[in-house]
Scaffold this active site. Sequence first.
Site, PDB file in Angstrom:
ATOM      1  N   ASP A 109       0.854  -1.184   0.000  1.00 31.82           N
ATOM      2  CA  ASP A 109       0.000   0.000   0.000  1.00 31.82           C
ATOM      3  C   ASP A 109       0.893   1.238   0.000  1.00 31.82           C
ATOM      4  O   ASP A 109       1.885   1.287   0.719  1.00 31.82           O
ATOM      5  CB  ASP A 109      -0.870  -0.009   1.266  1.00 31.82           C
ATOM      6  CG  ASP A 109      -2.289   0.414   0.988  1.00 31.82           C
ATOM      7  OD1 ASP A 109      -2.472   1.539   0.500  1.00 31.82           O
ATOM      8  OD2 ASP A 109      -3.212  -0.367   1.276  1.00 31.82           O
ATOM      9  N   ASP A 214      -3.131   4.697  -2.326  1.00 38.23           N
ATOM     10  CA  ASP A 214      -4.203   5.245  -1.511  1.00 38.23           C
ATOM     11  C   ASP A 214      -4.635   6.640  -1.983  1.00 38.23           C
ATOM     12  O   ASP A 214      -3.791   7.517  -2.188  1.00 38.23           O
ATOM     13  CB  ASP A 214      -3.673   5.344  -0.069  1.00 38.23           C
ATOM     14  CG  ASP A 214      -4.746   5.625   0.936  1.00 38.23           C
ATOM     15  OD1 ASP A 214      -5.656   4.802   1.078  1.00 38.23           O
ATOM     16  OD2 ASP A 214      -4.681   6.685   1.593  1.00 38.23           O
ATOM     17  N   GLU A 268      -6.387   3.980  -5.941  1.00 39.87           N
ATOM     18  CA  GLU A 268      -7.696   4.153  -5.301  1.00 39.87           C
ATOM     19  C   GLU A 268      -8.126   5.586  -5.573  1.00 39.87           C
ATOM     20  O   GLU A 268      -7.417   6.526  -5.215  1.00 39.87           O
ATOM     21  CB  GLU A 268      -7.598   3.908  -3.796  1.00 39.87           C
ATOM     22  CG  GLU A 268      -8.954   3.955  -3.132  1.00 39.87           C
ATOM     23  CD  GLU A 268      -8.939   4.434  -1.692  1.00 39.87           C
ATOM     24  OE1 GLU A 268      -9.881   4.124  -0.955  1.00 39.87           O
ATOM     25  OE2 GLU A 268      -7.986   5.157  -1.292  1.00 39.87           O
ATOM     26  N   HIS A 340     -11.052  -3.232   3.061  1.00 37.23           N
ATOM     27  CA  HIS A 340     -11.017  -2.882   4.491  1.00 37.23           C
ATOM     28  C   HIS A 340     -11.881  -1.668   4.826  1.00 37.23           C
ATOM     29  O   HIS A 340     -12.011  -1.323   5.988  1.00 37.23           O
ATOM     30  CB  HIS A 340      -9.563  -2.632   4.896  1.00 37.23           C
ATOM     31  CG  HIS A 340      -8.989  -1.456   4.155  1.00 37.23           C
ATOM     32  ND1 HIS A 340      -8.755  -1.488   2.787  1.00 37.23           N
ATOM     33  CD2 HIS A 340      -8.667  -0.212   4.561  1.00 37.23           C
ATOM     34  CE1 HIS A 340      -8.309  -0.314   2.406  1.00 37.23           C
ATOM     35  NE2 HIS A 340      -8.240   0.480   3.461  1.00 37.23           N
ATOM     36  N   ASP A 341     -12.426  -1.002   3.809  1.00 34.34           N
ATOM     37  CA  ASP A 341     -13.272   0.178   4.042  1.00 34.34           C
ATOM     38  C   ASP A 341     -14.756  -0.101   3.818  1.00 34.34           C
ATOM     39  O   ASP A 341     -15.583   0.782   4.037  1.00 34.34           O
ATOM     40  CB  ASP A 341     -12.879   1.315   3.083  1.00 34.34           C
ATOM     41  CG  ASP A 341     -11.485   1.849   3.336  1.00 34.34           C
ATOM     42  OD1 ASP A 341     -11.030   1.808   4.499  1.00 34.34           O
ATOM     43  OD2 ASP A 341     -10.848   2.312   2.370  1.00 34.34           O
TER      44      ASP A 341
END
Length: 574
Positions: A109, A214, A268, A340-341
């Site tokens: 990430d 991210d 993302e 994870h969100d």
Amino acid sequence: MMSSQILSDGELDREWWKEAVVYQIYPRSFSDGDGDGVGDLQGIIDRLDYVADLGVDVIWLNPVYDSPQEDNGYDISDYRTIYHEFGTMADWEALLEAVHDRDMRLVMDLVVNHTSDQHEWFQKSRQRDPAYEDYYIWREGDTDEDGEPVPPNNWESFFGGSAWEYDEVRGEYYLHLYDTSQPDLNWRNDAVRQDVFDTIEWWLEKGIDGFRMDVINLLSKVEGLPDGDPDSEWTGSEHFIDGPEMQSYLTALDEAVLSNYDVMTVGEMPQLTVESAREYAGTDGPLDMAFHFQHTKLDYDDGERWSVGDWSLPELKTIVDRWQDGLAADGWNTLYWENHDQPRSVSRYGDPENYRRESATLLGTFVLTLRGTPYIYQGQELGMTNADWETMDALRDVDAINHARELLERNGVDEYDDVREVVGYRTRDNARTPMQWDDSRNAGFTDGDPWIKVNPNYREINATAQRTDEESVYSYYRRLIQLRSDRDVLVYGDYTDLLPGHETVFAFTRSLSTDAGTERVLVVLHFDDGTETIDLPVEYADATLRECNYDRDDTDPEMVTLAPYEARVYELFD
Ligand code: GLC
């Protein structure tokens, strides 16, 4: 429609990351190797055979860098050190080797829109150290009519409240589009970009296979930082999403660093449109793929994230068609329900009470048979569900806690119970309950006290039980992953939606014509708990049922009727 996948000599335009299935590991919640209640790198190494057995090709690891963990690692205080509760750099190197030994790849990430406020750069910046003074976005505040200090503009933090925080040390406000502990880096500063590029290169030199980037389309903020439209979904976002310098920053990164390595990159990108996806991740774009969020908002009521709304299949199909068709000739899709969100997909789009197995496998079929690279989030392959968040104390997610407070205030209520339904449904904690390995204490996740509650349904829903059960969600995922890796048509084939307007059935074909011949697949997904008879504009006669989440074969006289949440994958022969 012209397909992007065939080269002029009739060969397929193959890329390993197009053929891959990605498995996302959230280290904090995957497996605890040392009994302190927090998942860690040793825990992942111990469970790696499980991941390899599922048949996936790439592991994406959520941030494992040093961090005060205000936002579970998305607040990085040192990019080149491993967070001590997760292990050491030696553990991380052992993990990389273990992943490669199993013929899988490791994607890290990359969080460079912001750092932690504990990062040395921020500490120096707030002290006005000349080398770092301009590393973040600092502004003097305004004053309101009563002479009270107010932030420099009306931008909002994604986690609620103003995007500005006053820093006593420096005597100025800094911008934080997420938590107050996550100050935004100033990408206009050449030194910031150089430091970030060096960090990226440092990790690539360690032998990783790519990055998930991210909130990467937030790096460029419009000059002058003007007020945003207060009625928009995220106040200020028109001035910081897909900003003016975005392409030039990412192109420079690609040219200086990324293009020297055989790696995959996936950005993302909040509020991403098909048009900008083609710019970022088309053939000439700096990245390989991008995550959009359109299908994750279907269950918002009137566009509001902190609400629970109804969703409809035709709306989902409109989004799928837009992206499948929009990136058919240029670009490559990402396919996901969970990360994870996001709350658990079976609790949002399926029926966790009555048809958990059926609806979880239906959703799995969706991500594994459309065109694009599938991303599976840990536990999705078991059909893990949302948990109950009975008290506010049980919540760990900074986003949910902030918004729960805001909702209490806005609704003029003081009992958590009054906002529990929406907060409990939407909190990211739903994805972060520990991975359910077996039916022993704490689901086999830890010998200690878990950092977050374990979903009590682990006694029924766990990996050990499902691995030996041919009918389980796990076994179904495993078979379908295998099928996808055996069939080029499932990777590269063209997509055609057969019943765009149908209320409960999603049926599409994939077809691929190369010098080797034509392959065709038909997928039928029944998104409803009733039964349905459909008339498809394709010949079933020569179709062979390859996979189904009900026990059927081609001779079944009931074939014309779809059962609740039934999913079928056929191969068609002309
Ligand atoms: C991304 C991450 C999320 C994080 C946020 C801020 O959306 O996926 O977990 O909280 O960025 O870094």
